[in-house]
Design an enzyme around this catalytic site. Sequence first.
Site, PDB file in Angstrom:
ATOM      1  N   GLN A  39     -22.498 -33.834 -43.050  1.00 26.03           N
ATOM      2  CA  GLN A  39     -22.166 -32.433 -43.036  1.00 26.03           C
ATOM      3  C   GLN A  39     -23.168 -32.001 -44.431  1.00 26.03           C
ATOM      4  O   GLN A  39     -23.320 -30.359 -44.012  1.00 26.03           O
ATOM      5  CB  GLN A  39     -21.080 -32.544 -43.720  1.00 26.03           C
ATOM      6  N   ASN A  40     -24.712 -33.049 -44.935  1.00 27.76           N
ATOM      7  CA  ASN A  40     -25.263 -32.225 -45.671  1.00 27.76           C
ATOM      8  C   ASN A  40     -26.462 -31.401 -44.463  1.00 27.76           C
ATOM      9  O   ASN A  40     -26.444 -32.204 -43.795  1.00 27.76           O
ATOM     10  CB  ASN A  40     -25.712 -33.146 -46.556  1.00 27.76           C
ATOM     11  N   GLN A  41     -26.459 -29.982 -44.944  1.00 25.57           N
ATOM     12  CA  GLN A  41     -27.342 -29.606 -44.440  1.00 25.57           C
ATOM     13  C   GLN A  41     -28.366 -30.173 -44.468  1.00 25.57           C
ATOM     14  O   GLN A  41     -29.442 -28.794 -43.439  1.00 25.57           O
ATOM     15  CB  GLN A  41     -26.955 -27.822 -44.177  1.00 25.57           C
TER      16      GLN A  41
END
Length: 163
Positions: A39-41
């Site tokens: 989920q880290n962009q």
Amino acid sequence: MTRKASFPPVIDARTRVLVLGSLPGERSLAERRYYAHPQNQFWRLVGGAIGADLAALPYDQRLAALLARGVGLWDVVASARRTGSGDAAIAEATANDLPRLVDWLPDLRAVAFNGGKAAAIGRPLLAGRPIALLALPSSSPLHTIGLAAKQPAWMALAEHLAD
């Protein structure tokens, strides 16, 4: 609280922009990879700035693509005590030797801080140097504004990579 340590820098002599996070999160530490949490962009944000779909690549190819385009990675914190992955929980931090690294990079034009904690620790260490210091919105999923809201600030990296 367990003491956690950052990874070695991903740099070479062609590095023009150095992106600095605070300290790898739990998932990244477990996998020994920068920005491993799905989920880290980060990979989408930096990929947008360099015009590459980094998220679709295997990890080693992501790093190679960054280096080929003049982007390096590291963290401002060498080690710290922290429960969980949040920057707010970082305690007893020891900073990496950012001035020494910056002096070693002959083509460095900018240092970009991925999030407020990275900027708060790193900016004073590099103040007065003839490089741009950029504060970017955090790529962390804990920083709840969406990708579209973050991307314009991250696109500023491209200005410092152009010939």
